[in-house]
Design a protein around this motif. Structure first.
Motif, short mmCIF file in Angstrom:
data_model
loop_
_atom_site.label_atom_id
_atom_site.label_comp_id
_atom_site.label_asym_id
_atom_site.label_seq_id
_atom_site.Cartn_x
_atom_site.Cartn_y
_atom_site.Cartn_z
N UNK A 17 0.82 -1.21 0.00
CA UNK A 17 0.00 0.00 0.00
C UNK A 17 0.86 1.26 0.00
N UNK A 18 2.09 1.13 0.48
CA UNK A 18 2.98 2.30 0.54
C UNK A 18 4.43 1.83 0.55
N UNK A 24 9.79 -2.58 4.69
CA UNK A 24 9.73 -3.54 5.80
C UNK A 24 9.71 -4.98 5.28
N UNK A 25 8.89 -5.25 4.29
CA UNK A 25 8.78 -6.61 3.77
C UNK A 25 10.11 -7.06 3.18
N UNK A 26 10.75 -6.20 2.40
CA UNK A 26 12.03 -6.56 1.79
C UNK A 26 13.10 -6.80 2.84
N UNK A 27 13.08 -6.03 3.91
CA UNK A 27 14.08 -6.22 4.95
C UNK A 27 13.83 -7.52 5.73
N UNK A 28 12.59 -7.94 5.86
CA UNK A 28 12.27 -9.19 6.54
C UNK A 28 12.38 -10.41 5.64
N UNK A 29 12.46 -10.21 4.33
CA UNK A 29 12.53 -11.32 3.38
C UNK A 29 13.68 -11.12 2.38
N UNK A 30 14.92 -11.07 2.86
CA UNK A 30 16.04 -10.80 1.95
C UNK A 30 16.22 -11.85 0.86
N UNK A 31 15.81 -13.08 1.12
CA UNK A 31 15.96 -14.13 0.11
C UNK A 31 14.99 -13.96 -1.06
N UNK A 32 13.96 -13.14 -0.87
CA UNK A 32 12.96 -12.94 -1.92
C UNK A 32 13.26 -11.69 -2.76
N UNK A 33 14.35 -10.99 -2.46
CA UNK A 33 14.69 -9.77 -3.19
C UNK A 33 15.17 -10.06 -4.60
N UNK A 34 14.76 -9.21 -5.50
CA UNK A 34 15.25 -9.28 -6.88
C UNK A 34 16.33 -8.20 -7.04
N UNK A 44 15.77 4.17 -2.07
CA UNK A 44 14.89 4.51 -0.95
C UNK A 44 15.69 5.02 0.23
N UNK A 45 16.81 4.38 0.52
CA UNK A 45 17.63 4.78 1.67
C UNK A 45 18.27 6.16 1.48
N UNK A 46 18.28 6.65 0.27
CA UNK A 46 18.82 7.99 0.01
C UNK A 46 17.74 9.08 0.09
N UNK A 47 16.49 8.68 0.24
CA UNK A 47 15.38 9.61 0.16
C UNK A 47 14.94 10.19 1.50
N UNK A 48 14.05 11.16 1.40
CA UNK A 48 13.54 11.86 2.58
C UNK A 48 12.67 10.96 3.45
N UNK A 49 11.87 10.11 2.83
CA UNK A 49 10.99 9.24 3.63
C UNK A 49 11.82 8.34 4.53
N UNK A 50 12.86 7.75 3.99
CA UNK A 50 13.73 6.90 4.80
C UNK A 50 14.35 7.71 5.94
#
Length: 63
Positions: A17-18, A24-34, A44-50
């Motif tokens: 949804x956002x 959060x999902x990607x950090x909890x599921x590193x094996x599922x990352x593409x 994302x880690x370079x952005x304001x939201x992070x």
């Protein structure tokens, strides 16, 4: 008796949804990352939201 371990199933990727739910999902599921997910995480880690949520992520242990 077959003692061959069964591999863990790959988690089903949800619809996000956002962006912070995706993070959060990607950090909890590193094996599922593409490769695309890894690139998205770098951006994302370079952005304001992070930056705004960094303390929350640290408290959750997913910095």
């Amino acid at each position: 008796t077959d003692v061959t371990p069964t591999p863990e199933p790959v988690p089903v990727r949800p619809l996000f949804a956002c962006t912070h739910e995706r993070y959060r999902w990607l950090m909890h599921h590193p094996d599922a990352r593409t490769d695309a997910d890894s690139a998205w995480l770098r951006d994302y880690r370079r952005g304001e939201e992070y930056a705004d949520l960094k303390d929350l992520y640290a408290a959750e242990g997913i910095e």
